[in-house]
Write a protein that holds these residues in place. Structure first.
Motif, PDB file in Angstrom:
ATOM      1  N   UNK A 364       1.060 -13.113 -11.488  1.00  0.00           N
ATOM      2  CA  UNK A 364       2.111 -12.738 -12.438  1.00  0.00           C
ATOM      3  C   UNK A 364       2.408 -11.238 -12.413  1.00  0.00           C
ATOM      4  N   UNK A 365       1.610 -10.499 -11.628  1.00  0.00           N
ATOM      5  CA  UNK A 365       1.760  -9.054 -11.583  1.00  0.00           C
ATOM      6  C   UNK A 365       2.593  -8.639 -10.376  1.00  0.00           C
ATOM      7  N   UNK A 366       3.533  -7.769 -10.591  1.00  0.00           N
ATOM      8  CA  UNK A 366       4.330  -7.221  -9.494  1.00  0.00           C
ATOM      9  C   UNK A 366       3.531  -6.108  -8.828  1.00  0.00           C
ATOM     10  N   UNK A 367       3.028  -6.374  -7.621  1.00  0.00           N
ATOM     11  CA  UNK A 367       2.114  -5.465  -6.945  1.00  0.00           C
ATOM     12  C   UNK A 367       2.826  -4.212  -6.433  1.00  0.00           C
ATOM     13  N   UNK A 368       2.094  -3.107  -6.490  1.00  0.00           N
ATOM     14  CA  UNK A 368       2.568  -1.829  -5.959  1.00  0.00           C
ATOM     15  C   UNK A 368       1.560  -1.352  -4.921  1.00  0.00           C
ATOM     16  N   UNK A 369       2.013  -1.012  -3.746  1.00  0.00           N
ATOM     17  CA  UNK A 369       1.100  -0.634  -2.658  1.00  0.00           C
ATOM     18  C   UNK A 369       0.318   0.636  -2.956  1.00  0.00           C
ATOM     19  N   UNK A 370       0.837   1.485  -3.844  1.00  0.00           N
ATOM     20  CA  UNK A 370       0.156   2.746  -4.148  1.00  0.00           C
ATOM     21  C   UNK A 370      -0.932   2.585  -5.210  1.00  0.00           C
ATOM     22  N   UNK A 371      -0.982   1.433  -5.864  1.00  0.00           N
ATOM     23  CA  UNK A 371      -1.934   1.194  -6.955  1.00  0.00           C
ATOM     24  C   UNK A 371      -3.134   0.400  -6.460  1.00  0.00           C
ATOM     25  N   UNK A 372      -4.317   0.745  -6.966  1.00  0.00           N
ATOM     26  CA  UNK A 372      -5.524  -0.043  -6.713  1.00  0.00           C
ATOM     27  C   UNK A 372      -5.675  -1.039  -7.854  1.00  0.00           C
ATOM     28  N   UNK A 373      -5.793  -2.309  -7.516  1.00  0.00           N
ATOM     29  CA  UNK A 373      -5.958  -3.353  -8.525  1.00  0.00           C
ATOM     30  C   UNK A 373      -7.435  -3.744  -8.591  1.00  0.00           C
ATOM     31  N   UNK A 374      -8.101  -3.317  -9.670  1.00  0.00           N
ATOM     32  CA  UNK A 374      -9.504  -3.665  -9.892  1.00  0.00           C
ATOM     33  C   UNK A 374      -9.514  -4.972 -10.675  1.00  0.00           C
ATOM     34  N   UNK A 375      -9.872  -6.056 -10.010  1.00  0.00           N
ATOM     35  CA  UNK A 375      -9.704  -7.389 -10.583  1.00  0.00           C
ATOM     36  C   UNK A 375     -11.044  -7.963 -11.048  1.00  0.00           C
ATOM     37  N   UNK A 376     -11.038  -8.544 -12.231  1.00  0.00           N
ATOM     38  CA  UNK A 376     -12.229  -9.260 -12.697  1.00  0.00           C
ATOM     39  C   UNK A 376     -12.012 -10.764 -12.549  1.00  0.00           C
ATOM     40  N   UNK A 377     -13.068 -11.534 -12.751  1.00  0.00           N
ATOM     41  CA  UNK A 377     -13.072 -12.988 -12.495  1.00  0.00           C
ATOM     42  C   UNK A 377     -12.931 -13.304 -11.014  1.00  0.00           C
ATOM     43  N   UNK A 378     -13.428 -12.419 -10.170  1.00  0.00           N
ATOM     44  CA  UNK A 378     -13.482 -12.685  -8.737  1.00  0.00           C
ATOM     45  C   UNK A 378     -14.603 -11.852  -8.127  1.00  0.00           C
ATOM     46  N   UNK A 379     -15.168 -12.347  -7.017  1.00  0.00           N
ATOM     47  CA  UNK A 379     -16.216 -11.596  -6.331  1.00  0.00           C
ATOM     48  C   UNK A 379     -15.709 -10.909  -5.071  1.00  0.00           C
ATOM     49  N   UNK A 380     -14.501 -11.220  -4.651  1.00  0.00           N
ATOM     50  CA  UNK A 380     -13.997 -10.703  -3.384  1.00  0.00           C
ATOM     51  C   UNK A 380     -12.717  -9.897  -3.597  1.00  0.00           C
ATOM     52  N   UNK A 381     -12.312  -9.186  -2.562  1.00  0.00           N
ATOM     53  CA  UNK A 381     -11.090  -8.409  -2.614  1.00  0.00           C
ATOM     54  C   UNK A 381     -10.424  -8.357  -1.261  1.00  0.00           C
ATOM     55  N   UNK A 382      -9.242  -7.767  -1.240  1.00  0.00           N
ATOM     56  CA  UNK A 382      -8.490  -7.630   0.002  1.00  0.00           C
ATOM     57  C   UNK A 382      -7.498  -6.488  -0.159  1.00  0.00           C
ATOM     58  N   UNK A 383      -7.457  -5.615   0.848  1.00  0.00           N
ATOM     59  CA  UNK A 383      -6.531  -4.486   0.861  1.00  0.00           C
ATOM     60  C   UNK A 383      -6.687  -3.636  -0.399  1.00  0.00           C
ATOM     61  N   UNK A 384      -5.619  -3.509  -1.195  1.00  0.00           N
ATOM     62  CA  UNK A 384      -5.694  -2.664  -2.391  1.00  0.00           C
ATOM     63  C   UNK A 384      -6.140  -3.428  -3.635  1.00  0.00           C
ATOM     64  N   UNK A 385      -6.668  -4.635  -3.433  1.00  0.00           N
ATOM     65  CA  UNK A 385      -7.234  -5.420  -4.533  1.00  0.00           C
ATOM     66  C   UNK A 385      -8.750  -5.477  -4.349  1.00  0.00           C
ATOM     67  N   UNK A 386      -9.467  -4.858  -5.267  1.00  0.00           N
ATOM     68  CA  UNK A 386     -10.925  -4.812  -5.159  1.00  0.00           C
ATOM     69  C   UNK A 386     -11.540  -5.538  -6.352  1.00  0.00           C
ATOM     70  N   UNK A 387     -12.728  -6.110  -6.178  1.00  0.00           N
ATOM     71  CA  UNK A 387     -13.395  -6.728  -7.344  1.00  0.00           C
ATOM     72  C   UNK A 387     -13.914  -5.638  -8.278  1.00  0.00           C
ATOM     73  N   UNK A 388     -13.644  -5.782  -9.542  1.00  0.00           N
ATOM     74  CA  UNK A 388     -14.017  -4.765 -10.519  1.00  0.00           C
ATOM     75  C   UNK A 388     -15.516  -4.483 -10.518  1.00  0.00           C
ATOM     76  N   UNK A 389     -16.335  -5.519 -10.360  1.00  0.00           N
ATOM     77  CA  UNK A 389     -17.787  -5.337 -10.437  1.00  0.00           C
ATOM     78  C   UNK A 389     -18.308  -4.325  -9.416  1.00  0.00           C
ATOM     79  N   UNK A 390     -17.611  -4.189  -8.285  1.00  0.00           N
ATOM     80  CA  UNK A 390     -18.085  -3.294  -7.229  1.00  0.00           C
ATOM     81  C   UNK A 390     -18.038  -1.828  -7.661  1.00  0.00           C
ATOM     82  N   UNK A 391     -17.212  -1.507  -8.647  1.00  0.00           N
ATOM     83  CA  UNK A 391     -17.182  -0.139  -9.158  1.00  0.00           C
ATOM     84  C   UNK A 391     -18.472   0.194  -9.917  1.00  0.00           C
ATOM     85  N   UNK A 392     -19.257  -0.819 -10.208  1.00  0.00           N
ATOM     86  CA  UNK A 392     -20.577  -0.608 -10.802  1.00  0.00           C
ATOM     87  C   UNK A 392     -21.612  -0.168  -9.781  1.00  0.00           C
TER      88      UNK A 392
END
Length: 395
Positions: A364-392
């Motif tokens: 539902x989110x309009x992605x922007x290539x310049x933004x990093x998307x720190x996502x929760x409720x997932x263990x994996x990421x791709x490109x500019x989408x990273x799992x939030x837990x990894x910032x720990x």
């Protein structure tokens, strides 16, 4: 002196430090005057004892741990005691809760000038401003901050792993490869909620009710760390506690300073001072737009870490708020976090936009290539989408 050595030996023989803190390797132990600040409950005493045990062992009389809580020091100054220790062959004096001693900074300066072969490592509250408020220590003290457990430290402790820390640059550029080193050995999401609820303060390992223990710690932060160190009269304690509660209940948002001033019956300027004290005590984090800072009004106030949210007002814990609090707390050690515009949530180090979002709703989110998307409720990421837990894993 013998009584202090007996206590020192006993403490080192019984110290329980299952996780070796990363700060141990960040400190230049060749410096003669080292200050270690940190919020109450993050493990400063254990850190000192861990250093003594690692570098000297329980029976080496060149090193001695003392605590200023001991009533003995009400009748004797630090410098006199340090001199006796030094003249009997002492090399390293570890002083816990140094601010409990009157004129402590002048005493430390005297030690530094008179006992040139003595190293002093002391702990103090995060509220202390070592150099700004104690000019006699300027140029001689090296200051460090000890934080609560990172998610990485908590995960290592819970699973017996030894995952290393990564820089933010490594996480952003190589997160897919890093995750492949972690996921075959552990499922981080199995432990993530436990960390958010009770993993930041090392005392979660004790066989006591964690929330009650944390509430007690929070009270001590206001009653001792703020009132004692900032020399605030006791009659104002209820105002500070009420302000903290109001900020907690309101959740992460821009505070209404005028309303808060009315609620606790004080001035706007006093509210801003109290907010700064609460931030110094590591009870809250203050977020500003890029280029702004105290005493300007903050764009957002949030709890310092998610454990505080569950302890102070558990019936109103919002998941998005928890995740944003985790994000800010994880980056707070080495990075500047500012408020961004509505299309992203935060700007890190003045340039990188971050958006904290639910992976199950990313479509539902309009992605922007310049933004990093720190996502929760997932263990994996791709490109500019990273799992939030990894910032720990940043420390």
């Amino acid at each position: 002196m013998e009584a202090f050595f007996r206590t020192h030996t006993y403490l080192l023989e019984h110290v329980n430090a299952p996780v070796r803190r990363g700060l141990m390797d960040e400190i230049d132990w060749n410096d003669r005057m080292i200050g270690i600040k940190g919020a109450r409950g993050v493990g400063k005493t254990t850190f000192l004892l861990q250093y003594a045990k690692e570098k000297f062992g329980p029976i080496d009389r060149q090193c001695l741990y003392i605590n200023m809580n001991n009533f003995y020091f009400q009748g004797r100054g630090i410098s006199d005691f340090a001199g006796e220790f030094y003249h009997h062959g002492g090399k390293v004096l570890l002083i816990d809760q140094v601010f409990k001693q009157p004129e402590w900074s002048k005493e430390l300066r005297r030690c530094y000038d008179e006992y040139t072969g003595l190293k002093i490592v002391f702990t103090g509250s995060s509220v202390m401003r070592l150099k700004e408020e104690n000019p006699e220590l300027n140029g001689i003290v090296k200051s460090y901050n000890l934080r609560g457990f990172s998610f990485r430290e908590f995960l290592n402790l819970q699973t017996g792993n030894h995952f290393p820390a990564y820089t933010l640059e490594e996480v952003l550029n190589d997160h897919e490869h890093i995750i492949k080193q972690i996921l075959p050995r552990v499922s981080p999401l199995r432990y993530f909620q436990d960390y958010l609820h009770h993993g930041f303060y090392p005392f979660y390992q004790e066989h006591r009710n964690y929330s009650e223990n944390l509430l007690k710690t929070m009270n001590m932060m206001t009653e001792v760390d703020i009132l004692l160190i900032k020399q605030i009269e006791l009659k104002y304690l209820t105002k500070i506690k009420k302000l903290f509660y109001q900020l907690a209940v309101n959740g992460p948002k821009a505070p209404n300073i005028s309303q808060l001033a009315q609620d606790i019956e004080t001035s706007r300027a006093t509210v801003m001072s109290y907010i700064k004290y609460l931030a110094d005590a590591r009870l809250i984090n203050i977020i500003y737009p890029v280029g702004h800072d105290f005493p300007r009004k903050p764009s957002k106030v949030m709890m310092h870490n998610s454990n505080l949210m569950y302890a102070i007002y558990p019936i109103k814990v919002n998941k998005q708020d928890v995740m944003e609090t985790f994000f800010v707390n994880s980056l707070w050690k080495d990075h500047q976090v500012n408020q961004a515009n509505k299309n992203s949530h935060y700007i890190v180090d003045g340039q990188q936009p971050f958006c904290i979002c639910d992976a199950t709703k990313t479509s539902k989110i309009r992605m922007n290539n310049d933004t990093i998307y720190a996502r929760y409720n997932t263990e994996i990421g791709k490109d500019n989408q990273i799992p939030l837990w990894l910032l720990g894993f940043l420390y």
